[in-house]
Scaffold this motif. Structure first.
Motif, PDB file in Angstrom:
ATOM      1  N   LEU A 142      26.923  75.570 -12.633  1.00 15.61           N
ATOM      2  CA  LEU A 142      26.483  75.150 -11.266  1.00 15.61           C
ATOM      3  C   LEU A 142      27.007  73.713 -11.232  1.00 15.61           C
ATOM      4  N   LEU A 143      26.848  72.889 -12.155  1.00 18.43           N
ATOM      5  CA  LEU A 143      27.035  71.508 -11.998  1.00 18.43           C
ATOM      6  C   LEU A 143      28.587  71.491 -11.770  1.00 18.43           C
ATOM      7  N   THR A 147      30.147  69.418  -8.551  1.00 15.83           N
ATOM      8  CA  THR A 147      30.936  68.361  -8.514  1.00 15.83           C
ATOM      9  C   THR A 147      32.241  68.526  -7.670  1.00 15.83           C
ATOM     10  N   PHE A 148      32.779  69.952  -7.710  1.00 14.17           N
ATOM     11  CA  PHE A 148      33.621  70.254  -6.723  1.00 14.17           C
ATOM     12  C   PHE A 148      33.544  69.926  -5.335  1.00 14.17           C
ATOM     13  N   LEU A 149      32.404  70.063  -4.881  1.00 11.29           N
ATOM     14  CA  LEU A 149      32.133  69.783  -3.330  1.00 11.29           C
ATOM     15  C   LEU A 149      32.518  68.486  -2.929  1.00 11.29           C
ATOM     16  N   TYR A 224      37.225  72.964 -10.038  1.00 11.75           N
ATOM     17  CA  TYR A 224      36.635  74.153  -9.913  1.00 11.75           C
ATOM     18  C   TYR A 224      36.948  75.117 -11.094  1.00 11.75           C
ATOM     19  N   SER A 225      38.314  75.273 -11.235  1.00 13.78           N
ATOM     20  CA  SER A 225      38.737  76.353 -12.284  1.00 13.78           C
ATOM     21  C   SER A 225      38.127  75.990 -13.598  1.00 13.78           C
ATOM     22  N   GLY A 226      37.538  74.841 -13.944  1.00 13.64           N
ATOM     23  CA  GLY A 226      37.160  74.384 -15.255  1.00 13.64           C
ATOM     24  C   GLY A 226      37.959  73.678 -15.885  1.00 13.64           C
ATOM     25  N   ASP A 227      39.263  73.399 -15.351  1.00 16.66           N
ATOM     26  CA  ASP A 227      40.569  72.669 -16.216  1.00 16.66           C
ATOM     27  C   ASP A 227      40.169  71.287 -16.308  1.00 16.66           C
ATOM     28  N   LEU A 228      39.468  70.959 -15.483  1.00 10.31           N
ATOM     29  CA  LEU A 228      39.313  69.110 -15.390  1.00 10.31           C
ATOM     30  C   LEU A 228      37.720  69.025 -15.475  1.00 10.31           C
TER      31      LEU A 228
END
Length: 267
Positions: A142-143, A147-149, A224-228
């Motif tokens: 969720l975090l 953060t993505f938004l 969003y993809s978790g790469d960053l």
């Protein structure tokens, strides 16, 4: 501020009317997204150890990129602004008792958001139903999503400010096609729209990430993809804030300079 919100609402409602164009573009986006994922998978299968992203993260990056194509690329610039400049009808825009930059910035943002809303839901829903690792995955937690938004909002602010600079420059060109073509191609390459930045060579990648183009699609899609994540994510989001402020300031300076000696084409 109220008048600029009114410009935003008006253009947003107008943009939602172009449903047929949005549906026609969806087929192209699905095809392009599928071909890109299959191409990257071929590279991954050849040498997984040298692949800088996980395959599910790559798929999520590409599908989200397609869903938000008109929101985060220079190709999402408002054609109406180029039309009024080229035809000479911009004279009517300059007569309005409002700041031209603020009016066009709000209208351009509304166009991007409305066009993205028409396309993003079908892309997100259908790509989320595809089997792993080809489909759109949920963010790691969720975090990450929260953060993505804000990163997405900052990316919109940056790309919209870039578009405003292009609009202002075309005040003194016979046709906007050349300036627009150069801007679109440069931004597409350095923002990660063609090749995600993690695939760039070491050294060159770190340099590109400092440029304003990296502050557009690259940051929110990789978050969003978790790469960053971690300190690198914080650094790139701070750069988003920095470039949004700098590009808006540059756009305002160009506006003041250009409107002192504006030449109205057409008539």
């Amino acid at each position: 501020m109220r008048k600029y919100l009114a410009f935003f609402r008006t253009r947003f409602n107008m943009g939602l009317q172009y449903r047929t164009a949005a549906i026609a573009g969806l087929a192209c986006q699905f095809f392009w997204g599928a071909m890109a994922i299959l191409a990257f998978k071929a590279f991954h299968d050849t040498d997984p150890s040298s692949f800088p992203m996980s395959l599910p993260a790559m798929s999520s990056y590409i599908w989200l990129q397609q869903a938000l194509l008109t929101l985060l690329t220079m190709g999402g610039m408002d054609n109406e602004f180029f039309s009024v400049i080229e035809s000479g009808n911009v004279a009517y825009e300059l007569c309005r008792p409002v700041d031209v930059y603020g009016m066009w910035y709000s209208r351009s943002a509304a166009t991007r958001v409305s066009n993205a809303l028409l396309r993003c839901v079908p892309v997100i829903v259908i790509s989320a139903l595809l089997p792993a690792p080809y489909g759109l995955s949920a963010p790691p937690d969720l975090l990450t999503f929260l953060t993505f938004l804000p990163s997405l909002v900052l990316a919109l602010a940056v790309i919209n400010a870039m578009g405003m600079i292009v609009y202002m420059i075309t005040f003194h060109t016979i046709t906007p096609r050349g300036v627009r073509l150069i801007a679109v191609n440069i931004c597409d390459f350095f923002s990660g729209d063609i090749i995600p930045l993690p695939f760039f060579p070491a050294g060159f990648k770190e340099f590109v990430e400092l440029l304003p183009f990296s502050a557009t699609a690259n940051v929110p899609l990789r978050i969003y993809s978790g790469d960053l994540h971690g300190p690198e994510m914080v650094k790139l989001m701070l750069l988003q804030v920095f470039w949004a402020a700098v590009l808006i300031a540059i756009g305002k300076l160009i506006e003041r300079r250009e409107l002192r000696r504006v030449t109205v084409q057409g008539g």
